[in-house]
Design a protein around this motif. Structure first.
Motif, PDB file in Angstrom:
ATOM      1  N   ASP A  41      34.034  43.107  35.631  1.00 54.32           N
ATOM      2  CA  ASP A  41      34.693  44.414  35.519  1.00 54.32           C
ATOM      3  C   ASP A  41      35.208  44.905  36.868  1.00 54.32           C
ATOM      4  OD1 ASP A  41      32.075  44.561  36.309  1.00 54.32           O
ATOM      5  OD2 ASP A  41      31.564  46.337  35.144  1.00 54.32           O
ATOM      6  N   SER A  42      34.903  44.182  37.950  1.00 55.13           N
ATOM      7  CA  SER A  42      35.460  44.529  39.260  1.00 55.13           C
ATOM      8  C   SER A  42      36.823  43.878  39.497  1.00 55.13           C
ATOM      9  CB  SER A  42      34.505  44.096  40.383  1.00 55.13           C
ATOM     10  OG  SER A  42      33.284  44.796  40.302  1.00 55.13           O
ATOM     11  N   LEU A  43      37.221  42.960  38.645  1.00 55.95           N
ATOM     12  CA  LEU A  43      38.526  42.325  38.785  1.00 55.95           C
ATOM     13  C   LEU A  43      39.637  43.350  38.534  1.00 55.95           C
ATOM     14  CD1 LEU A  43      38.087  38.917  36.917  1.00 55.95           C
ATOM     15  CD2 LEU A  43      38.618  39.211  39.341  1.00 55.95           C
ATOM     16  N   THR A  44      40.698  43.227  39.308  1.00 62.56           N
ATOM     17  CA  THR A  44      41.848  44.100  39.099  1.00 62.56           C
ATOM     18  C   THR A  44      42.510  43.754  37.759  1.00 62.56           C
ATOM     19  OG1 THR A  44      43.333  42.557  40.212  1.00 62.56           O
ATOM     20  CG2 THR A  44      42.248  44.225  41.586  1.00 62.56           C
ATOM     21  N   SER A  45      43.358  44.652  37.276  1.00 61.70           N
ATOM     22  CA  SER A  45      44.053  44.418  36.009  1.00 61.70           C
ATOM     23  C   SER A  45      44.930  43.172  36.083  1.00 61.70           C
ATOM     24  CB  SER A  45      44.911  45.634  35.648  1.00 61.70           C
ATOM     25  OG  SER A  45      44.093  46.759  35.416  1.00 61.70           O
ATOM     26  N   ASP A  46      45.606  42.978  37.228  1.00 63.07           N
ATOM     27  CA  ASP A  46      46.436  41.787  37.393  1.00 63.07           C
ATOM     28  C   ASP A  46      45.606  40.519  37.349  1.00 63.07           C
ATOM     29  OD1 ASP A  46      48.745  43.245  37.558  1.00 63.07           O
ATOM     30  OD2 ASP A  46      48.815  43.260  39.759  1.00 63.07           O
ATOM     31  N   ALA A  47      44.433  40.560  37.996  1.00 61.31           N
ATOM     32  CA  ALA A  47      43.555  39.388  38.004  1.00 61.31           C
ATOM     33  C   ALA A  47      43.035  39.097  36.598  1.00 61.31           C
ATOM     34  CB  ALA A  47      42.401  39.595  38.967  1.00 61.31           C
ATOM     35  N   GLN A  48      42.726  40.136  35.855  1.00 61.71           N
ATOM     36  CA  GLN A  48      42.263  39.934  34.477  1.00 61.71           C
ATOM     37  C   GLN A  48      43.372  39.348  33.605  1.00 61.71           C
ATOM     38  OE1 GLN A  48      39.825  42.843  32.476  1.00 61.71           O
ATOM     39  NE2 GLN A  48      39.281  43.855  34.400  1.00 61.71           N
ATOM     40  N   SER A  49      44.600  39.803  33.824  1.00 59.48           N
ATOM     41  CA  SER A  49      45.725  39.243  33.071  1.00 59.48           C
ATOM     42  C   SER A  49      45.918  37.762  33.393  1.00 59.48           C
ATOM     43  CB  SER A  49      47.004  40.015  33.384  1.00 59.48           C
ATOM     44  OG  SER A  49      46.897  41.359  32.969  1.00 59.48           O
ATOM     45  N   ALA A  50      45.775  37.420  34.689  1.00 60.15           N
ATOM     46  CA  ALA A  50      45.871  36.013  35.085  1.00 60.15           C
ATOM     47  C   ALA A  50      44.728  35.203  34.497  1.00 60.15           C
ATOM     48  CB  ALA A  50      45.872  35.906  36.610  1.00 60.15           C
ATOM     49  N   LEU A  51      43.544  35.830  34.447  1.00 61.13           N
ATOM     50  CA  LEU A  51      42.382  35.161  33.863  1.00 61.13           C
ATOM     51  C   LEU A  51      42.624  34.877  32.377  1.00 61.13           C
ATOM     52  CD1 LEU A  51      39.442  34.163  33.927  1.00 61.13           C
ATOM     53  CD2 LEU A  51      38.729  36.532  33.570  1.00 61.13           C
ATOM     54  N   ARG A  52      43.218  35.833  31.684  1.00 67.66           N
ATOM     55  CA  ARG A  52      43.511  35.629  30.262  1.00 67.66           C
ATOM     56  C   ARG A  52      44.401  34.408  30.057  1.00 67.66           C
ATOM     57  NH1 ARG A  52      47.825  36.459  27.302  1.00 67.66           N
ATOM     58  NH2 ARG A  52      48.899  37.599  28.972  1.00 67.66           N
ATOM     59  N   ARG A  53      45.433  34.282  30.881  1.00 72.11           N
ATOM     60  CA  ARG A  53      46.338  33.139  30.756  1.00 72.11           C
ATOM     61  C   ARG A  53      45.621  31.827  31.082  1.00 72.11           C
ATOM     62  NH1 ARG A  53      49.738  37.073  33.087  1.00 72.11           N
ATOM     63  NH2 ARG A  53      49.442  36.243  35.196  1.00 72.11           N
ATOM     64  N   THR A  54      44.728  31.874  32.076  1.00 71.85           N
ATOM     65  CA  THR A  54      43.966  30.676  32.443  1.00 71.85           C
ATOM     66  C   THR A  54      43.018  30.268  31.323  1.00 71.85           C
ATOM     67  OG1 THR A  54      44.058  31.345  34.769  1.00 71.85           O
ATOM     68  CG2 THR A  54      42.426  29.690  34.188  1.00 71.85           C
ATOM     69  N   MET A  55      42.401  31.245  30.670  1.00 71.17           N
ATOM     70  CA  MET A  55      41.507  30.954  29.545  1.00 71.17           C
ATOM     71  C   MET A  55      42.259  30.257  28.425  1.00 71.17           C
ATOM     72  SD  MET A  55      39.317  34.531  29.536  1.00 71.17           S
ATOM     73  CE  MET A  55      38.309  34.139  28.110  1.00 71.17           C
ATOM     74  N   GLU A  56      43.512  30.655  28.207  1.00 65.62           N
ATOM     75  CA  GLU A  56      44.330  30.007  27.183  1.00 65.62           C
ATOM     76  C   GLU A  56      44.726  28.592  27.603  1.00 65.62           C
ATOM     77  OE1 GLU A  56      47.618  32.640  26.875  1.00 65.62           O
ATOM     78  OE2 GLU A  56      46.645  33.970  25.423  1.00 65.62           O
ATOM     79  N   GLN A  57      45.114  28.462  28.867  1.00 69.01           N
ATOM     80  CA  GLN A  57      45.636  27.186  29.354  1.00 69.01           C
ATOM     81  C   GLN A  57      44.577  26.089  29.340  1.00 69.01           C
ATOM     82  OE1 GLN A  57      47.342  27.524  33.257  1.00 69.01           O
ATOM     83  NE2 GLN A  57      47.962  25.372  33.367  1.00 69.01           N
ATOM     84  N   PHE A  58      43.332  26.442  29.663  1.00 69.01           N
ATOM     85  CA  PHE A  58      42.277  25.431  29.785  1.00 69.01           C
ATOM     86  C   PHE A  58      41.221  25.569  28.689  1.00 69.01           C
ATOM     87  CE2 PHE A  58      44.011  26.051  34.061  1.00 69.01           C
ATOM     88  CZ  PHE A  58      44.355  24.756  34.379  1.00 69.01           C
ATOM     89  N   SER A  59      41.621  26.076  27.532  1.00 69.89           N
ATOM     90  CA  SER A  59      40.669  26.292  26.441  1.00 69.89           C
ATOM     91  C   SER A  59      40.077  24.988  25.906  1.00 69.89           C
ATOM     92  CB  SER A  59      41.346  27.057  25.301  1.00 69.89           C
ATOM     93  OG  SER A  59      42.461  26.331  24.813  1.00 69.89           O
ATOM     94  N   SER A  60      40.759  23.866  26.128  1.00 64.43           N
ATOM     95  CA  SER A  60      40.279  22.593  25.576  1.00 64.43           C
ATOM     96  C   SER A  60      39.119  21.997  26.361  1.00 64.43           C
ATOM     97  CB  SER A  60      41.426  21.580  25.527  1.00 64.43           C
ATOM     98  OG  SER A  60      41.923  21.320  26.837  1.00 64.43           O
ATOM     99  N   ASN A  61      39.005  22.320  27.661  1.00 68.03           N
ATOM    100  CA  ASN A  61      37.965  21.673  28.463  1.00 68.03           C
ATOM    101  C   ASN A  61      37.157  22.637  29.325  1.00 68.03           C
ATOM    102  OD1 ASN A  61      39.915  22.347  30.325  1.00 68.03           O
ATOM    103  ND2 ASN A  61      39.776  20.422  31.467  1.00 68.03           N
ATOM    104  N   THR A  62      37.318  23.939  29.119  1.00 69.76           N
ATOM    105  CA  THR A  62      36.599  24.921  29.944  1.00 69.76           C
ATOM    106  C   THR A  62      36.125  26.079  29.073  1.00 69.76           C
ATOM    107  OG1 THR A  62      38.015  24.385  31.829  1.00 69.76           O
ATOM    108  CG2 THR A  62      36.716  26.390  31.988  1.00 69.76           C
TER     109      THR A  62
END
Length: 342
Positions: free
Chosen positions: A136-157
């Protein structure tokens, strides 16, 4: 005899050579919160309903993204590490990346460290785990980037996010996670763990000492064990006096006496107790407010007086949070309670 057997015998002999007192003394050099950190989910105290559900994910090797929310010291990080240890065994450290978002808040952390770990090759397992503490300390931009990363690597992470307030996590991330809400650990759970650690370390405790540890911890197991270790250094017996001294916590009766004098209209006596807490005991104004809030319903006060006190506590807490002088605000709280009786 093989080399392995020879080494095993040497280890066994060396273990036998260590006297119990020496072993106990060596154990006291360790940080107890790490020494007694649970290794498995079924060892995590106070959240049996949560750990049972998490264990089913581990048994099926079908872990979703997880979101752990709750106050400090209630088992969020411990549960995440226990999941990794049960899934990967001795290989858990190479398949588990822990980041603290409060220290690394920027979007570059998400884009660089997390992506590099998620992209790196590994074998023998279906996925690796990234644990993001204080998400919850992540900035909104960082959380948005995290969301995209979660989608991109959903198969192995798989991601495990830990936070104090899930409301500060953006909805797109919350919808991608199974949410588990960790509440404060019960007094019974804290007491059981304190007695277990004290027995393992050969520490003598009194009943009022254990009660003081439970009161000071307020559902925070990490705080309870840290306080036990600190109090054990002060003497042979962990009693109430040692606990309140080492934790810089006011006794409940001191807080009640301060409030009672104010409500009875004796501002001078009430202010004198407050001055002792702030000056002699070195307590912070915010800590006094927290203890007031925790104990207000336990005071022998009328419902009307309790409601008035809660109203004043809320106002003073807000002002202190906004940067007002702690002493002035607390004295104003006591003065307002006294004036209502005059």
């Amino acid at each position: 005899m093989s080399e392995v057997e020879s080494e095993a015998d040497e280890v066994a002999e060396s273990d036998e050579a260590v006297e119990p007192d020496e072993a106990a003394e060596a154990g006291r050099d360790e940080i107890w919160i790490e020494k007694y950190r649970p290794e498995r989910l079924d060892e995590v105290a106070g959240h049996e309903d949560i750990t049972e559900r998490l264990s089913r994910y581990v048994e099926r090797d079908d872990l979703p993204n997880l979101l752990f929310s709750g106050p400090a010291g209630v088992g969020k990080t411990t549960s995440a590490v226990a999941i990794a240890k049960e899934l990967y065994g001795d290989d858990w450290e190479s398949n588990f990346l822990e980041l603290n978002a409060s220290d690394q808040r920027g979007i570059d952390v998400v884009r660089d460290r997390i992506k590099n770990f998620a992209r790196s090759s590994f074998g023998g397992y279906n996925y690796r785990i990234i644990f993001l503490d204080e998400a919850d300390s992540l900035t909104s931009d960082a959380q948005s980037a995290l969301r995209r990363t979660m989608e991109q690597f959903s198969s192995n992470t798989r991601f495990i996010l830990s936070c104090n307030y899930s409301s500060k996590i953006i909805d797109p991330i919350q919808s991608r996670c199974a949410t588990f809400r960790f509440g404060p650990i019960s007094d019974e759970g804290v007491t059981e763990q304190i007695l277990k650690v004290a027995e393992q370390e050969g520490i003598e405790t009194t009943e009022d000492g254990v009660e003081a540890l439970v009161y000071a911890a307020d559902g925070d197991m990490r705080k309870a064990i840290n306080a036990l270790q600190a109090a054990a250094v002060m003497g042979e017996v962990v009693d109430e006096e040692a606990v309140f001294t080492i934790t810089s916590t006011a006794r409940p009766e001191e807080i009640e006496e301060m409030v009672t004098h104010a409500i009875e209209g004796d501002f001078s006596k009430s202010r004198s107790i407050l001055d002792d807490l702030l000056t002699n005991k070195g307590m912070a104004g915010g800590d006094i407010i927290d203890q007031l809030h925790r104990s207000v319903w336990e005071f022998d006060l009328s419902d009307e007086a309790t409601v008035r006190l809660m109203d004043r506590v809320g106002e003073v807490d807000y002002r202190i949070t906004e940067g007002a002088n702690e002493r002035v605000q607390l004295e104003a709280l006591l003065a307002s309670l006294s004036l209502e009786q005059n």
